[in-house]
Design a protein around this motif. Sequence first.
Motif, PDB file in Angstrom:
ATOM      1  N   ALA A  99      -3.275   0.529 -11.586  1.00  0.00           N
ATOM      2  CA  ALA A  99      -3.357   1.811 -12.285  1.00  0.00           C
ATOM      3  C   ALA A  99      -2.160   2.701 -12.009  1.00  0.00           C
ATOM      4  N   VAL A 100      -1.461   2.459 -10.908  1.00  0.00           N
ATOM      5  CA  VAL A 100      -0.320   3.319 -10.559  1.00  0.00           C
ATOM      6  C   VAL A 100       0.945   2.947 -11.329  1.00  0.00           C
ATOM      7  N   LEU A 101       0.939   1.819 -12.018  1.00  0.00           N
ATOM      8  CA  LEU A 101       2.114   1.372 -12.777  1.00  0.00           C
ATOM      9  C   LEU A 101       2.044   1.951 -14.183  1.00  0.00           C
ATOM     10  N   ALA A 111       1.200   6.563  -7.040  1.00  0.00           N
ATOM     11  CA  ALA A 111       0.044   7.390  -7.409  1.00  0.00           C
ATOM     12  C   ALA A 111       0.406   8.868  -7.370  1.00  0.00           C
ATOM     13  N   ALA A 112       1.115   9.269  -6.333  1.00  0.00           N
ATOM     14  CA  ALA A 112       1.536  10.666  -6.227  1.00  0.00           C
ATOM     15  C   ALA A 112       2.517  11.020  -7.350  1.00  0.00           C
ATOM     16  N   PRO A 166       0.807  -1.230   0.000  1.00  0.00           N
ATOM     17  CA  PRO A 166       0.000   0.000   0.000  1.00  0.00           C
ATOM     18  C   PRO A 166       0.839   1.280   0.000  1.00  0.00           C
ATOM     19  N   GLU A 167       1.939   1.263   0.740  1.00  0.00           N
ATOM     20  CA  GLU A 167       2.789   2.464   0.784  1.00  0.00           C
ATOM     21  C   GLU A 167       3.345   2.805  -0.597  1.00  0.00           C
ATOM     22  N   GLU A 192      -7.556   3.995   4.424  1.00  0.00           N
ATOM     23  CA  GLU A 192      -8.663   3.612   3.542  1.00  0.00           C
ATOM     24  C   GLU A 192      -8.266   2.475   2.610  1.00  0.00           C
ATOM     25  N   LEU A 193      -7.022   2.523   2.110  1.00  0.00           N
ATOM     26  CA  LEU A 193      -6.557   1.482   1.201  1.00  0.00           C
ATOM     27  C   LEU A 193      -6.419   0.149   1.934  1.00  0.00           C
ATOM     28  N   ARG A 194      -5.809   0.178   3.103  1.00  0.00           N
ATOM     29  CA  ARG A 194      -5.638  -1.060   3.881  1.00  0.00           C
ATOM     30  C   ARG A 194      -6.986  -1.686   4.247  1.00  0.00           C
TER      31      ARG A 194
END
Length: 335
Positions: A65-67, A29-30, A22-23, A43-45
């Motif tokens: 989606a972050v990749l 994402a950022a 998650p981290e 929220e993600l966890r």
Amino acid sequence: MTIHATLPKAELHLHIEGTLEPELILELAARNNITLPHPTLAELRAQYEFTDLQSFLDLYYANMAVLITEADFADMTRAYLRRAQAAGVRHAEIMFDPQAHLGRGIPLTTAVGGIESALAGSEAEFGITTGLIAAFLRDETEESALAVLDELLAAEAPIIGIGLDSAEVGNPPSKFIRLFRRAREAGLRLVAHAGEEGDASYVSDALDLLGAERIDHGIRAIEDAALVKRLAADQVPLTVCPLSNVRLRAVDTLAAHPLPQMLSSGLNVCVNSDDPAYFGGYVEQNFASLVAEFGFGTDILERLAGNSIRSSFAADARKAELLAELDGWRAAQGS
């Protein structure tokens, strides 16, 4: 360092996208200016309580989606390798999902290039030899898989084999006969998820129809006495993922897991982490949980680790090197 982390082992059932912690998801994402549906760590966890395979897959694909860039794929892969080194992994055969990335508009060259850039330095940096396996989504069409395989082959992508993953029930091995024939003709190694959700017939069909050399999961094979006898006689490798099986409700509890029965039946099983960021444990944590639940001694740990090494697609010289390291580990436990 625990006994489970010092045990030299190979990891043969590992989805690199399933190592996205998650981290790191929030960091990527950022970096890529992506707004996630669950934008905070808490929220993600909170999404990581799964009721079945599909509930996991929904989050798994959403988090991909972050990749976006090669650097993203490289950072994800290097993070796994660093964690695997701490878990005692000396050889890793890593699956990735090319169709899942192509479906998001990410070129194969980006995904493969990023992953391979990390794998290329893995032995020097982490002491881990590696192989890359393209896993095809069984809920997609065989035509889609064939097109992607042809693209990988045309690009001379550094893959050693192919596999099948994603939703098992309703997508039997018979759906992918041409895909596996094409891969075999290209000289690739063949593995397939079977007998996790699907019944024992999925295991038999993966062997008979696809020519799979190794079965990922395979826990439901224990329900078919004739299949168990065959698997034991042929020493077909089964890459079992205990904590994953519990988290996805393939078994109700770890105490109910068939691994002890599989061992007593003479099956060639090894222990792996599957998607460790989602299932609460890297490979040494799977070992630790098994020891706590079943009281496995060093003889069983050595057997499981030896199985993983012998069942790998590593070069014979590398296998011999790792088996010698395992001999040293056993000797150290008696000192």
